[in-house]
Write a protein that holds these residues in place. Structure first.
Motif, PDB file in Angstrom:
ATOM      1  N   PRO A  67      48.574  39.985  40.533  1.00 25.11           N
ATOM      2  CA  PRO A  67      49.469  41.123  40.320  1.00 25.11           C
ATOM      3  C   PRO A  67      49.173  42.263  41.293  1.00 25.11           C
ATOM      4  O   PRO A  67      48.134  42.272  41.966  1.00 25.11           O
ATOM      5  CB  PRO A  67      49.157  41.545  38.885  1.00 25.11           C
ATOM      6  CG  PRO A  67      47.765  41.111  38.656  1.00 25.11           C
ATOM      7  CD  PRO A  67      47.534  39.914  39.518  1.00 25.11           C
ATOM      8  N   ARG A  69      48.486  45.408  40.626  1.00 24.70           N
ATOM      9  CA  ARG A  69      47.279  46.127  40.211  1.00 24.70           C
ATOM     10  C   ARG A  69      46.222  45.073  39.886  1.00 24.70           C
ATOM     11  O   ARG A  69      46.459  44.234  39.016  1.00 24.70           O
ATOM     12  CB  ARG A  69      47.649  46.936  38.955  1.00 24.70           C
ATOM     13  CG  ARG A  69      46.592  47.867  38.456  1.00 24.70           C
ATOM     14  CD  ARG A  69      47.180  48.688  37.301  1.00 24.70           C
ATOM     15  NE  ARG A  69      46.177  48.987  36.308  1.00 24.70           N
ATOM     16  CZ  ARG A  69      46.447  49.240  35.043  1.00 24.70           C
ATOM     17  NH1 ARG A  69      47.680  49.205  34.601  1.00 24.70           N
ATOM     18  NH2 ARG A  69      45.489  49.532  34.205  1.00 24.70           N
ATOM     19  N   ALA A  71      43.930  42.728  38.299  1.00 27.21           N
ATOM     20  CA  ALA A  71      43.672  42.500  36.879  1.00 27.21           C
ATOM     21  C   ALA A  71      42.213  42.122  36.706  1.00 27.21           C
ATOM     22  O   ALA A  71      41.861  40.941  36.642  1.00 27.21           O
ATOM     23  CB  ALA A  71      44.597  41.406  36.359  1.00 27.21           C
ATOM     24  N   LEU A  72      41.368  43.126  36.646  1.00 25.64           N
ATOM     25  CA  LEU A  72      39.929  42.874  36.561  1.00 25.64           C
ATOM     26  C   LEU A  72      39.352  43.586  35.342  1.00 25.64           C
ATOM     27  O   LEU A  72      39.862  44.624  34.923  1.00 25.64           O
ATOM     28  CB  LEU A  72      39.231  43.376  37.827  1.00 25.64           C
ATOM     29  CG  LEU A  72      39.720  42.781  39.153  1.00 25.64           C
ATOM     30  CD1 LEU A  72      39.013  43.439  40.317  1.00 25.64           C
ATOM     31  CD2 LEU A  72      39.511  41.274  39.181  1.00 25.64           C
ATOM     32  N   TYR A  73      38.287  43.009  34.817  1.00 30.05           N
ATOM     33  CA  TYR A  73      37.579  43.605  33.682  1.00 30.05           C
ATOM     34  C   TYR A  73      36.560  44.597  34.226  1.00 30.05           C
ATOM     35  O   TYR A  73      35.601  44.204  34.893  1.00 30.05           O
ATOM     36  CB  TYR A  73      36.894  42.516  32.860  1.00 30.05           C
ATOM     37  CG  TYR A  73      37.862  41.533  32.255  1.00 30.05           C
ATOM     38  CD1 TYR A  73      38.462  41.785  31.021  1.00 30.05           C
ATOM     39  CD2 TYR A  73      38.204  40.368  32.922  1.00 30.05           C
ATOM     40  CE1 TYR A  73      39.361  40.883  30.471  1.00 30.05           C
ATOM     41  CE2 TYR A  73      39.118  39.467  32.382  1.00 30.05           C
ATOM     42  CZ  TYR A  73      39.677  39.740  31.155  1.00 30.05           C
ATOM     43  OH  TYR A  73      40.585  38.852  30.624  1.00 30.05           O
ATOM     44  N   GLY A  75      34.170  46.248  33.057  1.00 26.82           N
ATOM     45  CA  GLY A  75      32.769  46.154  32.656  1.00 26.82           C
ATOM     46  C   GLY A  75      32.076  44.893  33.126  1.00 26.82           C
ATOM     47  O   GLY A  75      30.878  44.724  32.881  1.00 26.82           O
ATOM     48  N   LEU A  76      32.798  43.994  33.761  1.00 23.94           N
ATOM     49  CA  LEU A  76      32.194  42.736  34.212  1.00 23.94           C
ATOM     50  C   LEU A  76      31.897  42.800  35.707  1.00 23.94           C
ATOM     51  O   LEU A  76      32.586  43.487  36.458  1.00 23.94           O
ATOM     52  CB  LEU A  76      33.137  41.559  33.930  1.00 23.94           C
ATOM     53  CG  LEU A  76      33.495  41.284  32.473  1.00 23.94           C
ATOM     54  CD1 LEU A  76      34.246  39.949  32.366  1.00 23.94           C
ATOM     55  CD2 LEU A  76      32.283  41.263  31.569  1.00 23.94           C
ATOM     56  N   THR A  77      30.895  42.045  36.089  1.00 23.06           N
ATOM     57  CA  THR A  77      30.553  41.976  37.508  1.00 23.06           C
ATOM     58  C   THR A  77      31.479  40.969  38.207  1.00 23.06           C
ATOM     59  O   THR A  77      32.225  40.231  37.544  1.00 23.06           O
ATOM     60  CB  THR A  77      29.096  41.533  37.704  1.00 23.06           C
ATOM     61  OG1 THR A  77      28.982  40.190  37.192  1.00 23.06           O
ATOM     62  CG2 THR A  77      28.131  42.448  36.973  1.00 23.06           C
ATOM     63  N   ASP A  80      30.571  37.644  36.990  1.00 25.69           N
ATOM     64  CA  ASP A  80      31.123  37.402  35.646  1.00 25.69           C
ATOM     65  C   ASP A  80      32.582  36.953  35.731  1.00 25.69           C
ATOM     66  O   ASP A  80      33.020  36.085  34.958  1.00 25.69           O
ATOM     67  CB  ASP A  80      31.051  38.684  34.812  1.00 25.69           C
ATOM     68  CG  ASP A  80      29.631  39.046  34.404  1.00 25.69           C
ATOM     69  OD1 ASP A  80      28.783  38.143  34.393  1.00 25.69           O
ATOM     70  OD2 ASP A  80      29.382  40.229  34.101  1.00 25.69           O
ATOM     71  N   HIS A  81      33.307  37.564  36.636  1.00 26.55           N
ATOM     72  CA  HIS A  81      34.722  37.187  36.778  1.00 26.55           C
ATOM     73  C   HIS A  81      34.860  35.723  37.182  1.00 26.55           C
ATOM     74  O   HIS A  81      35.736  35.012  36.679  1.00 26.55           O
ATOM     75  CB  HIS A  81      35.423  38.090  37.790  1.00 26.55           C
ATOM     76  CG  HIS A  81      35.858  39.403  37.224  1.00 26.55           C
ATOM     77  ND1 HIS A  81      35.026  40.494  37.138  1.00 26.55           N
ATOM     78  CD2 HIS A  81      37.044  39.794  36.684  1.00 26.55           C
ATOM     79  CE1 HIS A  81      35.677  41.498  36.581  1.00 26.55           C
ATOM     80  NE2 HIS A  81      36.897  41.111  36.289  1.00 26.55           N
ATOM     81  N   GLN A 111      29.701  45.725  39.635  1.00 28.81           N
ATOM     82  CA  GLN A 111      30.707  45.816  38.567  1.00 28.81           C
ATOM     83  C   GLN A 111      32.087  46.005  39.175  1.00 28.81           C
ATOM     84  O   GLN A 111      32.251  46.713  40.179  1.00 28.81           O
ATOM     85  CB  GLN A 111      30.393  46.986  37.659  1.00 28.81           C
ATOM     86  CG  GLN A 111      29.349  46.657  36.597  1.00 28.81           C
ATOM     87  CD  GLN A 111      29.554  47.486  35.347  1.00 28.81           C
ATOM     88  OE1 GLN A 111      30.000  48.604  35.427  1.00 28.81           O
ATOM     89  NE2 GLN A 111      29.220  46.940  34.205  1.00 28.81           N
ATOM     90  N   ILE A 127      39.844  34.646  43.030  1.00 28.47           N
ATOM     91  CA  ILE A 127      40.040  33.957  41.739  1.00 28.47           C
ATOM     92  C   ILE A 127      41.280  33.062  41.817  1.00 28.47           C
ATOM     93  O   ILE A 127      41.261  31.907  41.381  1.00 28.47           O
ATOM     94  CB  ILE A 127      40.165  34.986  40.599  1.00 28.47           C
ATOM     95  CG1 ILE A 127      38.825  35.695  40.376  1.00 28.47           C
ATOM     96  CG2 ILE A 127      40.623  34.309  39.308  1.00 28.47           C
ATOM     97  CD1 ILE A 127      38.895  36.869  39.421  1.00 28.47           C
TER      98      ILE A 127
END
Lengths: 280, 332
Positions: A67, A69, A71-73, A75-77, A80-81, A111, A127
């Motif tokens: 997308p 923007r 789309a990442l978390y 708080g995760l590294t 982690d992703h 992060q 990803i």
């Protein structure tokens, strides 16, 4: 209100298609229909022959989506992703994605919230590429990136798609961002497809000239303001580009940007019928 | 395991808050229960017992009452009562809404070919932490209730029954599912948190009255006491204190009790007398028509299972509604 109408696009397997149009043209809606986020009120969309709305699971297994923007978390590294992606998608190639990120010097233990815009976009792309999906849908991934990050992003995308033989569609409202490496161009405006052709074909069959000059064997597409405020007209010819001598004075081959501007003006000034008449 | 840990990492603030709240309130309850134990109050001196008014019992009764009315005891019980809701809401609201709010749902829902599986894994990861915490609260509340009511078998008495045992688990699961559903609908965490918090307080407040009317009515309805309307608090109070723990009321209105001593362990019995006096000395005293259905202690588990089961069913329905929303909504 219809976001899209009379849209007929076929994206050949193995190609990289630039979906270009102004803001609000319907590019994102088109992408969202392909990912089964939106349901078309009529018509059919197929991803590798699968209707995403009817068979969402099957269709999603064939595609990866990036997308606008990232789309990442937060708080995760980065690592982690990749681990999360591996649990989300069977067969996710974490090693490949990690290699891509290491090549770009993106720290795996950083992060996501501290990544730069370009790094975040690269993580999103890594990803998507790691899924080894047949189809990559990238919805204006370059919109918030600086010029260097845009170039890196496009280069990584092109290299990966060529390596894997994937099919990619990347949307943008700036054609110069995506023309490098794209082999097809679809121009979309006011919810309709104004042009859908190969990039080489678009370059070979269009030229520009001063507004008001008549051109034989060519159809006027649209007239727009050039860089020096002069009025420039985009023409589309049938067959091969005539030699320079056959063109009216001041005429010259159109760049991809000229082609896009001409068709967008045509769409905006409600001469969509003309545009449709010259559409392949 | 990776997915489980990463889900919790995504919700680490909420998880830590839930653990702190659960463990903190449980430790407070255990501490208060220990304080009650250390009073070593003789059974004969416990409030409401026949000998509690004797001069020998005065210091013990005073210490007992001081502790029962102390702010820390009140706070500990309040924390225990509220913790299941807070834990459920804290962990439930962001489970879908956070993904929608931050835009990560578009990643999660295109990377996963099944949204149902995505939601199930996410939910189970959270429940793996939440369920033990809620059970801990329930056990701690049982301990404190047993300490505060030493002559009562808490597994056969209705003293604060809806705040202990398996009820915190049932309340917490219902709050979790409600918050998850509302978060999925609204796509925002805070509105879901606030709305479900208010709804939980209302539901918990109305719950005994609803059940008394639906299941146990008429237990104690002093119909004319408050202008002909049912006094829910009186209703519940009677339900808990007088009949359900199998212990006789030993308060002041002995005459009333002597006349209407219920068969404590027997089956439900209905009595009616328009001229009896309400047994609660704190309430208005006077000739009021009272209809009583007396439930013995054998009703404890059926009622507990029924009510906690109802809450669980509500939670499951809300979970189903959440899945429905997730399957159909846009990820933005």
């Amino acid at each position: 209100m219809q976001a899209l109408q009379d849209v007929d696009i076929t994206v050949p397997e193995g190609s990289i298609t630039a979906l270009v149009g102004p803001n609000g043209a319907g590019k994102t809606t088109f992408m969202k229909i392909c990912t089964a986020f939106e349901r078309p009120t009529s018509g059919v969309v197929e991803v590798v022959g699968i209707d995403p709305w009817k068979h969402r699971g099957k269709a999603l297994r064939q595609l990866a989506y990036v997308p606008q923007r990232p789309a990442l978390y937060r708080g995760l590294t980065v690592q982690d992703h990749l681990a999360l992606a591996r649990t989300y998608r069977p067969g996710f190639d974490a090693a490949y994605a990690q290699g891509r990120l290491e090549h770009l010097d993106i720290p795996l233990h950083q992060q996501a919230s501290t990544l730069s815009g370009g790094q975040a976009a690269q993580l999103g792309l890594a990803i998507a590429l790691g899924t080894r999906a047949h189809v990559l849908l990238l919805d204006e991934p370059l919109a918030n990136l600086d010029p260097l990050a845009r170039r890196e992003f496009i280069q990584v995308l092109i290299q990966a798609v060529r390596e894997h033989g994937s099919t990619a569609m990347i949307s943008s409202h700036i054609v110069t961002d995506v023309e490098e490496g794209c082999d097809r161009l679809a121009i979309i405006g006011r919810g309709s497809v104004l042009l859908d052709t190969a990039v080489a074909e678009a370059r070979a069959t269009h030229f520009i000239g001063p507004s008001g000059a008549s051109q034989s064997h060519a159809i006027e597409v649209g007239t727009y303001a050039g860089r020096n405020s002069e009025r420039i007209t985009l023409w589309r010819i049938n067959g091969q580009m005539p030699s320079q001598g056959m063109l009216a004075q001041g005429a010259e081959p159109a760049t991809l940007e000229d082609v896009v501007l001409g068709y967008l003006v045509a769409g905006r000034s409600m001469v969509a019928n003309t545009a449709a008449g010259v559409q392949e | 395991m990776t997915r489980f840990l990463l889900t919790l990492k995504q919700l680490r603030f909420e998880t830590r808050a839930a653990v702190a709240l659960s463990v903190g309130s449980s430790l407070a309850a255990i501490f208060e229960a220990w304080r009650v134990q250390t009073l070593n109050t003789p059974a004969s001196c416990l409030p409401l017992s026949a000998g509690s008014t004797s001069a020998a019992c005065t210091p013990a009764v005073r210490s007992w009452n001081d502790l029962m009315g102390s702010p820390d005891m009140t706070l500990a019980w309040l924390m225990l009562t509220m913790a299941p809701f807070a834990v459920g809401i804290l962990l439930g609201a962001p489970i879908v809404a956070r993904e929608l709010e931050t835009g990560t749902a578009s990643l999660a829902w295109t990377m996963n070919s099944s949204r149902a599986r995505w939601l199930a894994v996410r939910t189970l990861s959270v429940l793996a932490v939440m369920v033990p915490l809620l059970l801990l609260i329930g056990v701690s509340a049982n301990l404190l209730t047993a300490a505060k009511n030493p002559t009562v078998d808490v597994n056969a008495a209705f003293v604060d029954y809806a705040s202990r045992g398996i009820f915190p688990l049932a309340w917490g699961l219902a709050a979790f599912a409600g918050a998850a559903w509302l978060g999925a609908v609204a796509g925002r965490v805070m509105p879901a948190v606030l709305t479900v918090a208010v709804a939980s307080i209302l539901l918990q407040g109305l719950w005994p009255s609803v059940w008394s009317r639906a299941l146990l009515t008429p237990i104690a309805i002093p119909a004319n006491l408050h202008g002909g309307e049912v006094d829910f608090q009186t209703d519940r109070w009677s339900y808990e204190r007088y009949f359900m723990d199998g212990k006789p009321f030993s308060g002041d209105p002995d005459a009333w009790w002597a006349a209407y001593t219920p068969p404590l362990d027997g089956p439900a019995v209905a009595t009616a007398d328009p001229n009896v006096v309400t047994p609660n000395p704190d309430q208005e005293v006077g000739p009021v028509p009272v209809d009583y259905v007396i439930r013995g202690k054998d009703w404890y588990w059926p009622v507990t299972v029924l009510e906690a089961g109802t809450l669980t069913i509500i939670g499951l329905l809300l979970a189903g509604a959440t899945l429905y929303v997730v399957e159909r909504r846009r990820p933005y």
